[in-house]
Motif scaffolding. Structure first.
Motif, PDB file in Angstrom:
ATOM      1  N   THR A  87      20.852  12.155   5.067  1.00  0.00           N
ATOM      2  CA  THR A  87      19.421  12.342   4.852  1.00  0.00           C
ATOM      3  C   THR A  87      19.019  13.688   5.441  1.00  0.00           C
ATOM      4  OG1 THR A  87      18.916  11.188   6.921  1.00  0.00           O
ATOM      5  CG2 THR A  87      18.937   9.869   4.904  1.00  0.00           C
ATOM      6  N   THR A  88      17.840  14.178   5.051  1.00  0.00           N
ATOM      7  CA  THR A  88      17.376  15.481   5.521  1.00  0.00           C
ATOM      8  C   THR A  88      15.949  15.379   6.034  1.00  0.00           C
ATOM      9  OG1 THR A  88      16.628  16.117   3.306  1.00  0.00           O
ATOM     10  CG2 THR A  88      18.873  16.721   3.929  1.00  0.00           C
ATOM     11  N   GLU A  89      15.618  16.219   6.999  1.00  0.00           N
ATOM     12  CA  GLU A  89      14.275  16.237   7.586  1.00  0.00           C
ATOM     13  C   GLU A  89      13.973  17.654   8.067  1.00  0.00           C
ATOM     14  OE1 GLU A  89      10.591  14.572   9.090  1.00  0.00           O
ATOM     15  OE2 GLU A  89      12.120  13.814   7.696  1.00  0.00           O
ATOM     16  N   ALA A  90      12.826  18.214   7.607  1.00  0.00           N
ATOM     17  CA  ALA A  90      12.368  19.524   8.060  1.00  0.00           C
ATOM     18  C   ALA A  90      10.992  19.364   8.683  1.00  0.00           C
ATOM     19  CB  ALA A  90      12.322  20.509   6.898  1.00  0.00           C
ATOM     20  N   ARG A  91      10.798  19.974   9.858  1.00  0.00           N
ATOM     21  CA  ARG A  91       9.543  19.810  10.591  1.00  0.00           C
ATOM     22  C   ARG A  91       9.055  21.157  11.124  1.00  0.00           C
ATOM     23  NH1 ARG A  91       9.290  14.084  13.784  1.00  0.00           N
ATOM     24  NH2 ARG A  91       9.598  12.810  11.928  1.00  0.00           N
ATOM     25  N   TRP A  92       7.743  21.203  11.337  1.00  0.00           N
ATOM     26  CA  TRP A  92       7.095  22.396  11.865  1.00  0.00           C
ATOM     27  C   TRP A  92       6.687  22.132  13.306  1.00  0.00           C
ATOM     28  CZ3 TRP A  92       6.082  27.273  10.173  1.00  0.00           C
ATOM     29  CH2 TRP A  92       5.154  28.030  10.900  1.00  0.00           C
ATOM     30  N   GLY A  93       7.031  23.044  14.205  1.00  0.00           N
ATOM     31  CA  GLY A  93       6.569  22.884  15.574  1.00  0.00           C
ATOM     32  C   GLY A  93       7.467  23.581  16.571  1.00  0.00           C
ATOM     33  N   LYS A  94       7.030  23.598  17.800  1.00  0.00           N
ATOM     34  CA  LYS A  94       7.765  24.186  18.912  1.00  0.00           C
ATOM     35  C   LYS A  94       7.328  23.486  20.191  1.00  0.00           C
ATOM     36  CE  LYS A  94       4.528  27.793  20.284  1.00  0.00           C
ATOM     37  NZ  LYS A  94       4.338  29.189  20.687  1.00  0.00           N
ATOM     38  N   PRO A  95       8.108  23.607  21.288  1.00  0.00           N
ATOM     39  CA  PRO A  95       9.431  24.234  21.378  1.00  0.00           C
ATOM     40  C   PRO A  95      10.487  23.376  20.705  1.00  0.00           C
ATOM     41  CG  PRO A  95       8.885  23.211  23.464  1.00  0.00           C
ATOM     42  CD  PRO A  95       7.657  23.096  22.613  1.00  0.00           C
ATOM     43  N   LEU A  96      11.618  23.993  20.425  1.00  0.00           N
ATOM     44  CA  LEU A  96      12.664  23.319  19.648  1.00  0.00           C
ATOM     45  C   LEU A  96      13.141  22.051  20.326  1.00  0.00           C
ATOM     46  CD1 LEU A  96      14.645  23.141  17.333  1.00  0.00           C
ATOM     47  CD2 LEU A  96      16.123  24.779  18.539  1.00  0.00           C
ATOM     48  N   HIS A  97      13.386  22.083  21.638  1.00  0.00           N
ATOM     49  CA  HIS A  97      13.944  20.893  22.287  1.00  0.00           C
ATOM     50  C   HIS A  97      12.969  19.720  22.217  1.00  0.00           C
ATOM     51  CE1 HIS A  97      11.546  22.297  25.779  1.00  0.00           C
ATOM     52  NE2 HIS A  97      11.568  21.030  26.137  1.00  0.00           N
ATOM     53  N   THR A  98      11.658  19.997  22.261  1.00  0.00           N
ATOM     54  CA  THR A  98      10.670  18.917  22.146  1.00  0.00           C
ATOM     55  C   THR A  98      10.706  18.294  20.758  1.00  0.00           C
ATOM     56  OG1 THR A  98       9.221  19.926  23.790  1.00  0.00           O
ATOM     57  CG2 THR A  98       8.212  18.359  22.263  1.00  0.00           C
ATOM     58  N   MET A  99      10.829  19.121  19.726  1.00  0.00           N
ATOM     59  CA  MET A  99      10.917  18.609  18.361  1.00  0.00           C
ATOM     60  C   MET A  99      12.167  17.751  18.176  1.00  0.00           C
ATOM     61  SD  MET A  99       8.161  19.872  17.191  1.00  0.00           S
ATOM     62  CE  MET A  99       8.354  19.389  15.478  1.00  0.00           C
ATOM     63  N   ILE A 100      13.272  18.195  18.750  1.00  0.00           N
ATOM     64  CA  ILE A 100      14.517  17.433  18.642  1.00  0.00           C
ATOM     65  C   ILE A 100      14.383  16.091  19.353  1.00  0.00           C
ATOM     66  CG2 ILE A 100      16.964  17.400  19.245  1.00  0.00           C
ATOM     67  CD1 ILE A 100      16.913  20.482  19.029  1.00  0.00           C
ATOM     68  N   LEU A 101      13.831  16.103  20.558  1.00  0.00           N
ATOM     69  CA  LEU A 101      13.682  14.870  21.333  1.00  0.00           C
ATOM     70  C   LEU A 101      12.736  13.895  20.635  1.00  0.00           C
ATOM     71  CD1 LEU A 101      13.514  16.374  24.932  1.00  0.00           C
ATOM     72  CD2 LEU A 101      15.408  15.087  23.933  1.00  0.00           C
ATOM     73  N   GLN A 102      11.715  14.406  19.966  1.00  0.00           N
ATOM     74  CA  GLN A 102      10.807  13.532  19.217  1.00  0.00           C
ATOM     75  C   GLN A 102      11.553  12.825  18.095  1.00  0.00           C
ATOM     76  OE1 GLN A 102       7.567  16.036  17.906  1.00  0.00           O
ATOM     77  NE2 GLN A 102       6.530  15.978  19.895  1.00  0.00           N
ATOM     78  N   ARG A 103      12.386  13.559  17.386  1.00  0.00           N
ATOM     79  CA  ARG A 103      13.126  12.940  16.286  1.00  0.00           C
ATOM     80  C   ARG A 103      14.153  11.944  16.808  1.00  0.00           C
ATOM     81  NH1 ARG A 103      12.102  10.946  11.604  1.00  0.00           N
ATOM     82  NH2 ARG A 103      13.810  11.096  10.082  1.00  0.00           N
ATOM     83  N   ILE A 104      14.763  12.241  17.943  1.00  0.00           N
ATOM     84  CA  ILE A 104      15.691  11.296  18.557  1.00  0.00           C
ATOM     85  C   ILE A 104      14.981   9.989  18.880  1.00  0.00           C
ATOM     86  CG2 ILE A 104      17.075  10.842  20.632  1.00  0.00           C
ATOM     87  CD1 ILE A 104      17.740  13.837  20.669  1.00  0.00           C
ATOM     88  N   GLU A 105      13.775  10.080  19.416  1.00  0.00           N
ATOM     89  CA  GLU A 105      13.009   8.883  19.744  1.00  0.00           C
ATOM     90  C   GLU A 105      12.673   8.086  18.493  1.00  0.00           C
ATOM     91  OE1 GLU A 105      11.002   5.933  21.708  1.00  0.00           O
ATOM     92  OE2 GLU A 105      12.334   7.484  22.518  1.00  0.00           O
ATOM     93  N   GLU A 106      12.444   8.758  17.379  1.00  0.00           N
ATOM     94  CA  GLU A 106      12.050   8.087  16.133  1.00  0.00           C
ATOM     95  C   GLU A 106      13.209   7.356  15.471  1.00  0.00           C
ATOM     96  OE1 GLU A 106       8.599  11.400  15.049  1.00  0.00           O
ATOM     97  OE2 GLU A 106      10.408  11.239  13.814  1.00  0.00           O
ATOM     98  N   ILE A 107      14.353   8.020  15.343  1.00  0.00           N
ATOM     99  CA  ILE A 107      15.453   7.411  14.574  1.00  0.00           C
ATOM    100  C   ILE A 107      16.544   6.832  15.456  1.00  0.00           C
ATOM    101  CG2 ILE A 107      14.981   8.975  12.656  1.00  0.00           C
ATOM    102  CD1 ILE A 107      17.573  10.453  13.352  1.00  0.00           C
ATOM    103  N   LYS A 108      16.521   7.163  16.766  1.00  0.00           N
ATOM    104  CA  LYS A 108      17.488   6.618  17.730  1.00  0.00           C
ATOM    105  C   LYS A 108      18.938   6.749  17.241  1.00  0.00           C
ATOM    106  CE  LYS A 108      14.241   3.544  20.005  1.00  0.00           C
ATOM    107  NZ  LYS A 108      13.058   4.294  19.496  1.00  0.00           N
ATOM    108  N   PRO A 109      19.406   7.982  17.081  1.00  0.00           N
ATOM    109  CA  PRO A 109      20.798   8.183  16.653  1.00  0.00           C
ATOM    110  C   PRO A 109      21.763   7.821  17.779  1.00  0.00           C
ATOM    111  CG  PRO A 109      19.837  10.275  17.276  1.00  0.00           C
ATOM    112  CD  PRO A 109      18.727   9.260  17.353  1.00  0.00           C
TER     113      PRO A 109
END
Length: 305
Positions: A87-109
């Motif tokens: 699957t693919t996901e593109a998002r707008w925002g910063k800082p990068l580590h915060t955006m990554i951590l948000q997605r980790i919380e959402e999909i729990k890889p």
């Protein structure tokens, strides 16, 4: 550590050459894992700039993200053709580590992969290093990928069994179990390493302690030998794969990795958050700067197996 879902952070500045995606594909094909490609985009010109009004800025950002998704789909298609679910996901925002951590919380890889970028001490001090932030805060195993030729032959776990807390003791077992899984399922030869460094004689100024220095060194060596043996006794691991070495970890571990042509180094990281740690960095951070191999960082707070 069975990774059912892998999150891969795509670098939009690297073009079609994405080492983290190549590594994730290698893992997914051997573990039947699915993959999500995450791209985080930000450009200050499209966020509060003077050349666009509000609706125009929004439309420009949406157009940029739409093009990024098309590119992600292009990267994903060869994997899908090979039977990997992507699957693919593109998002707008910063800082990068915060955006990554948000997605980790959402999909729990179960596993996160990102390219490792080395930075100077000054950059680390001012929190500009995304890898450093992820080492500290990523709640699941984090695989930092070097842009080097990948052989996928050898993995090494660096453990620290001399500890004073159950939290650290649990982490040691997580490192060993993860490395065993990698060895068994990804067909990599595994080594298990513990290094220790007695207090240097030059740092001891008490005359009685100086006289007893040799005894102190012997006691220290025995303590580490026993702790390492007790840890490894729980696992059917051959003695020749267990390595107890004297020396500072940031010196001994990179030397071992280079000598044994290790492809993946497995380490633990515990964030303490105090000023001293922010200035110096913990062992995993210092070793990240020293080794030129992939690094898998595991935290004790991760509850996934």
């Amino acid at each position: 550590m069975q990774p059912h879902q892998i999150l891969v952070v795509i670098d939009p500045t690297s073009g079609d050459s994405q080492p983290s995606l190549e590594r994730a594909t290698w893992v997914a094909q051997r573990s039947n894992s699915s993959i999500e490609l995450l791209l985080c985009e930000y450009n200050s010109a499209l966020d509060g700039g003077y050349f666009f009004d509000g609706p125009a800025q929004k439309k420009a950002r949406e157009s940029l993200l739409s093009n990024r998704v098309k590119w992600l789909e292009k990267l994903a298609q060869p994997l899908r053709d090979a039977g990997v679910t992507v699957t693919t996901e593109a998002r707008w925002g910063k800082p990068l580590h915060t955006m990554i951590l948000q997605r980790i919380e959402e999909i729990k890889p179960d596993l996160v992969l990102r390219e490792a970028h080395s930075h100077s001490l000054l950059q680390r001090l001012f929190f500009n290093n995304t890898s450093w932030q992820l080492i500290r805060y990523c709640p699941v195993p984090l695989w930092l990928v070097r842009d080097v030729e990948w052989r996928g032959e050898r993995v090494c776990a660096a453990v620290d069994p001399v500890h004073s807390s159950d939290k650290t003791a649990t982490l040691d077992h997580r490192l060993v179990k993860a490395t065993r899984w990698i060895s068994d399922n990804l067909q990599m030869q595994a080594d298990y390493l513990h290094s220790y460094a007695p207090l240097p004689r030059t740092m001891i100024f008490d005359s009685e302690l100086v006289a007893a220095y040799e005894q102190y060194v012997e006691r220290s060596a025995k303590q580490h030998q026993e702790a390492f043996a007790n840890l490894m006794a729980d696992y059917p691991i051959a003695k020749e794969k267990q390595h107890l070495l004297e020396g500072f970890p940031e010196e001994v571990i990179p030397a071992f990795v280079e000598e044994h042509q290790t492809d993946l180094l497995v380490m633990g990281a515990i964030s303490r958050g105090n000023l001293e740690n922010a200035l110096i960095g913990n062992t995993a951070e210092r070793i990240l700067e020293a080794v030129q191999t992939d690094l898998l960082v595991i935290k004790p707070t991760d509850t996934k197996e």
